[in-house]
Design a protein around this motif. Structure first.
Motif, PDB file in Angstrom:
ATOM      1  N   PRO A 119       0.836  -1.202   0.000  1.00  0.00           N
ATOM      2  CA  PRO A 119       0.000   0.000   0.000  1.00  0.00           C
ATOM      3  C   PRO A 119       0.871   1.253   0.000  1.00  0.00           C
ATOM      4  CG  PRO A 119      -0.683  -1.560   1.706  1.00  0.00           C
ATOM      5  CD  PRO A 119       0.661  -2.013   1.207  1.00  0.00           C
ATOM      6  N   ILE A 120       0.544   2.194  -0.875  1.00  0.00           N
ATOM      7  CA  ILE A 120       1.341   3.426  -0.946  1.00  0.00           C
ATOM      8  C   ILE A 120       0.513   4.676  -0.664  1.00  0.00           C
ATOM      9  CG2 ILE A 120       3.095   2.505  -2.516  1.00  0.00           C
ATOM     10  CD1 ILE A 120       1.479   4.150  -4.728  1.00  0.00           C
ATOM     11  N   ALA A 121      -0.816   4.546  -0.706  1.00  0.00           N
ATOM     12  CA  ALA A 121      -1.655   5.731  -0.498  1.00  0.00           C
ATOM     13  C   ALA A 121      -3.096   5.292  -0.290  1.00  0.00           C
ATOM     14  CB  ALA A 121      -1.557   6.676  -1.691  1.00  0.00           C
ATOM     15  N   VAL A 122      -3.901   6.243   0.134  1.00  0.00           N
ATOM     16  CA  VAL A 122      -5.351   6.028   0.192  1.00  0.00           C
ATOM     17  C   VAL A 122      -6.015   7.296  -0.324  1.00  0.00           C
ATOM     18  CG1 VAL A 122      -5.422   6.746   2.624  1.00  0.00           C
ATOM     19  CG2 VAL A 122      -7.334   5.453   1.665  1.00  0.00           C
ATOM     20  N   VAL A 123      -6.945   7.123  -1.258  1.00  0.00           N
ATOM     21  CA  VAL A 123      -7.700   8.262  -1.760  1.00  0.00           C
ATOM     22  C   VAL A 123      -9.043   8.259  -1.043  1.00  0.00           C
ATOM     23  CG1 VAL A 123      -8.549   6.966  -3.780  1.00  0.00           C
ATOM     24  CG2 VAL A 123      -8.611   9.463  -3.790  1.00  0.00           C
ATOM     25  N   LYS A 124      -9.431   9.437  -0.550  1.00  0.00           N
ATOM     26  CA  LYS A 124     -10.649   9.564   0.256  1.00  0.00           C
ATOM     27  C   LYS A 124     -11.735  10.217  -0.592  1.00  0.00           C
ATOM     28  CE  LYS A 124      -7.548  10.304   4.158  1.00  0.00           C
ATOM     29  NZ  LYS A 124      -7.081  11.228   5.203  1.00  0.00           N
ATOM     30  N   LEU A 125     -12.742   9.416  -0.915  1.00  0.00           N
ATOM     31  CA  LEU A 125     -13.848   9.890  -1.728  1.00  0.00           C
ATOM     32  C   LEU A 125     -15.042  10.223  -0.853  1.00  0.00           C
ATOM     33  CD1 LEU A 125     -13.780   7.154  -4.527  1.00  0.00           C
ATOM     34  CD2 LEU A 125     -12.710   9.395  -4.614  1.00  0.00           C
ATOM     35  N   ILE A 126     -15.866  11.145  -1.320  1.00  0.00           N
ATOM     36  CA  ILE A 126     -17.164  11.396  -0.692  1.00  0.00           C
ATOM     37  C   ILE A 126     -18.209  10.866  -1.664  1.00  0.00           C
ATOM     38  CG2 ILE A 126     -18.774  13.103   0.190  1.00  0.00           C
ATOM     39  CD1 ILE A 126     -16.365  14.890   0.792  1.00  0.00           C
ATOM     40  N   ASP A 127     -18.869   9.791  -1.252  1.00  0.00           N
ATOM     41  CA  ASP A 127     -19.852   9.105  -2.081  1.00  0.00           C
ATOM     42  C   ASP A 127     -21.201   9.191  -1.381  1.00  0.00           C
ATOM     43  OD1 ASP A 127     -21.382   7.435  -3.598  1.00  0.00           O
ATOM     44  OD2 ASP A 127     -20.085   5.678  -3.425  1.00  0.00           O
ATOM     45  N   GLU A 128     -22.112   9.996  -1.968  1.00  0.00           N
ATOM     46  CA  GLU A 128     -23.433  10.217  -1.374  1.00  0.00           C
ATOM     47  C   GLU A 128     -23.310  10.641   0.091  1.00  0.00           C
ATOM     48  OE1 GLU A 128     -25.719   6.704  -2.099  1.00  0.00           O
ATOM     49  OE2 GLU A 128     -25.774   7.030  -4.262  1.00  0.00           O
ATOM     50  N   GLU A 150       8.226   4.198  -3.875  1.00  0.00           N
ATOM     51  CA  GLU A 150       8.567   3.608  -2.578  1.00  0.00           C
ATOM     52  C   GLU A 150       7.494   3.895  -1.537  1.00  0.00           C
ATOM     53  OE1 GLU A 150      12.394   5.010  -1.404  1.00  0.00           O
ATOM     54  OE2 GLU A 150      13.372   4.341  -3.249  1.00  0.00           O
ATOM     55  N   ASN A 151       6.852   5.051  -1.666  1.00  0.00           N
ATOM     56  CA  ASN A 151       5.863   5.475  -0.686  1.00  0.00           C
ATOM     57  C   ASN A 151       5.045   6.626  -1.283  1.00  0.00           C
ATOM     58  OD1 ASN A 151       7.638   7.731  -0.540  1.00  0.00           O
ATOM     59  ND2 ASN A 151       8.799   6.712   1.069  1.00  0.00           N
ATOM     60  N   TYR A 152       4.188   7.211  -0.460  1.00  0.00           N
ATOM     61  CA  TYR A 152       3.350   8.291  -0.976  1.00  0.00           C
ATOM     62  C   TYR A 152       4.177   9.519  -1.371  1.00  0.00           C
ATOM     63  CZ  TYR A 152      -0.198  11.884  -1.330  1.00  0.00           C
ATOM     64  OH  TYR A 152      -0.992  12.913  -1.796  1.00  0.00           O
ATOM     65  N   LYS A 153       5.256   9.749  -0.659  1.00  0.00           N
ATOM     66  CA  LYS A 153       6.099  10.902  -0.966  1.00  0.00           C
ATOM     67  C   LYS A 153       6.646  10.815  -2.387  1.00  0.00           C
ATOM     68  CE  LYS A 153      10.068  13.539   0.731  1.00  0.00           C
ATOM     69  NZ  LYS A 153      11.128  13.643   1.767  1.00  0.00           N
ATOM     70  N   THR A 154       7.204   9.651  -2.750  1.00  0.00           N
ATOM     71  CA  THR A 154       7.741   9.506  -4.110  1.00  0.00           C
ATOM     72  C   THR A 154       6.613   9.446  -5.137  1.00  0.00           C
ATOM     73  OG1 THR A 154       7.896   7.102  -3.820  1.00  0.00           O
ATOM     74  CG2 THR A 154       9.882   8.388  -3.390  1.00  0.00           C
ATOM     75  N   PHE A 155       5.469   8.908  -4.731  1.00  0.00           N
ATOM     76  CA  PHE A 155       4.314   8.856  -5.628  1.00  0.00           C
ATOM     77  C   PHE A 155       3.870  10.264  -6.002  1.00  0.00           C
ATOM     78  CE2 PHE A 155      -0.464   7.753  -5.934  1.00  0.00           C
ATOM     79  CZ  PHE A 155      -0.366   7.478  -7.293  1.00  0.00           C
ATOM     80  N   SER A 156       3.720  11.118  -4.996  1.00  0.00           N
ATOM     81  CA  SER A 156       3.223  12.476  -5.244  1.00  0.00           C
ATOM     82  C   SER A 156       4.259  13.374  -5.909  1.00  0.00           C
ATOM     83  CB  SER A 156       2.731  13.115  -3.941  1.00  0.00           C
ATOM     84  OG  SER A 156       3.767  13.154  -2.978  1.00  0.00           O
ATOM     85  N   SER A 157       5.551  13.133  -5.621  1.00  0.00           N
ATOM     86  CA  SER A 157       6.587  13.982  -6.211  1.00  0.00           C
ATOM     87  C   SER A 157       6.974  13.545  -7.624  1.00  0.00           C
ATOM     88  CB  SER A 157       7.838  14.004  -5.320  1.00  0.00           C
ATOM     89  OG  SER A 157       8.413  12.716  -5.231  1.00  0.00           O
ATOM     90  N   ASP A 158       7.016  12.228  -7.863  1.00  0.00           N
ATOM     91  CA  ASP A 158       7.466  11.729  -9.165  1.00  0.00           C
ATOM     92  C   ASP A 158       6.334  11.471 -10.149  1.00  0.00           C
ATOM     93  OD1 ASP A 158       9.882  11.800  -7.898  1.00  0.00           O
ATOM     94  OD2 ASP A 158      10.189   9.629  -7.836  1.00  0.00           O
ATOM     95  N   TYR A 159       5.123  11.259  -9.632  1.00  0.00           N
ATOM     96  CA  TYR A 159       4.000  10.939 -10.517  1.00  0.00           C
ATOM     97  C   TYR A 159       2.746  11.748 -10.182  1.00  0.00           C
ATOM     98  CZ  TYR A 159       6.898   6.914 -11.717  1.00  0.00           C
ATOM     99  OH  TYR A 159       7.928   6.109 -12.134  1.00  0.00           O
ATOM    100  N   PRO A 160       2.874  13.077 -10.103  1.00  0.00           N
ATOM    101  CA  PRO A 160       1.676  13.878  -9.789  1.00  0.00           C
ATOM    102  C   PRO A 160       0.599  13.745 -10.867  1.00  0.00           C
ATOM    103  CG  PRO A 160       3.483  15.291 -10.526  1.00  0.00           C
ATOM    104  CD  PRO A 160       4.060  13.926 -10.324  1.00  0.00           C
TER     105      PRO A 160
END
Length: 201
Positions: A119-128, A150-160
């Motif tokens: 697991p590298i991240a969680v996206v928080k949706l508002i559904d109904e 490697e983690n959320y930091k590299t995910f957000s910095s390298d693959y925005p």
């Protein structure tokens, strides 16, 4: 001749007994022996049919809406969509009554595949007007990874750009619902969300 025949039968038995079938999924542990999490793939990346695993029937079936197969009338799934086995988000504690959802970023996997994930991240949706969390993960096997994270930091910095694509896809893929993105959490939050709902058989 008898020895040869016995060897063939034994080989066939071992092959089939080692294969994971839908009947195994209800008892499948959330984690592997080396501490990685598991994901059961329902919907392969790049496809549009809304396939779900039915515990009672022990089958993967295309979800129905108004008596018809539910086809996502949008771009196909951007990753392999499924669930974390042996989890249950209890409605009495604010869950949605299902297993924890996961999107595995990697090459397309067949329905029913069991994948070790990180697991590298969680996206928080508002559904109904309710929070709906989706775990974002990568395959634990290096050869199955398609992006280097490697983690959320590299995910957000390298693959925005990937984050923007996922936000856009989750927001608009279901025309019958109004979904909003509340935000993202890192790998620690993703793991906490999984651990919160583990219900080992």
């Amino acid at each position: 001749m008898k020895i040869f025949r016995f060897t063939i039968y034994l080989g066939i038995f071992l092959i089939f007994s080692s294969c994971k079938t839908p009947e195994d999924l209800g008892k499948l542990p959330t984690k592997t022996s080396n501490g990685n999490y598991r994901a059961v793939i329902e919907i392969p990346a790049g496809t549009n049919k809304k396939i779900e695993y039915h515990k009672s029937k022990k089958k993967f079936l295309v979800d129905q809406r108004d008596g018809k197969d539910r086809i996502i009338n949008f771009l196909p799934y951007p990753g392999n969509y499924g669930f974390i086995p042996s989890t249950f988000s209890d409605p009495e504690q604010g869950g949605d009554g299902d297993a924890v959802d996961v999107l595995v970023l990697g090459e397309s996997q067949k329905t029913g595949s069991i994948v070790e994930i990180i697991p590298i991240a969680v996206v928080k949706l508002i559904d109904e007007n309710e929070l709906d969390f989706k775990i974002i993960a990568i395959p634990a096997e290096l050869n199955d990874q398609i992006i280097s994270i490697e983690n959320y930091k590299t995910f957000s910095s390298d693959y925005p750009e990937v984050i923007k694509i996922l936000e856009s896809w989750f927001t608009y893929y279901d025309k019958s619902q109004v979904l909003e993105i509340e935000g993202w959490g890192d790998e620690t939050e993703a793991i906490s969300e999984i651990e919160k709902w583990i219900a080992e058989p």
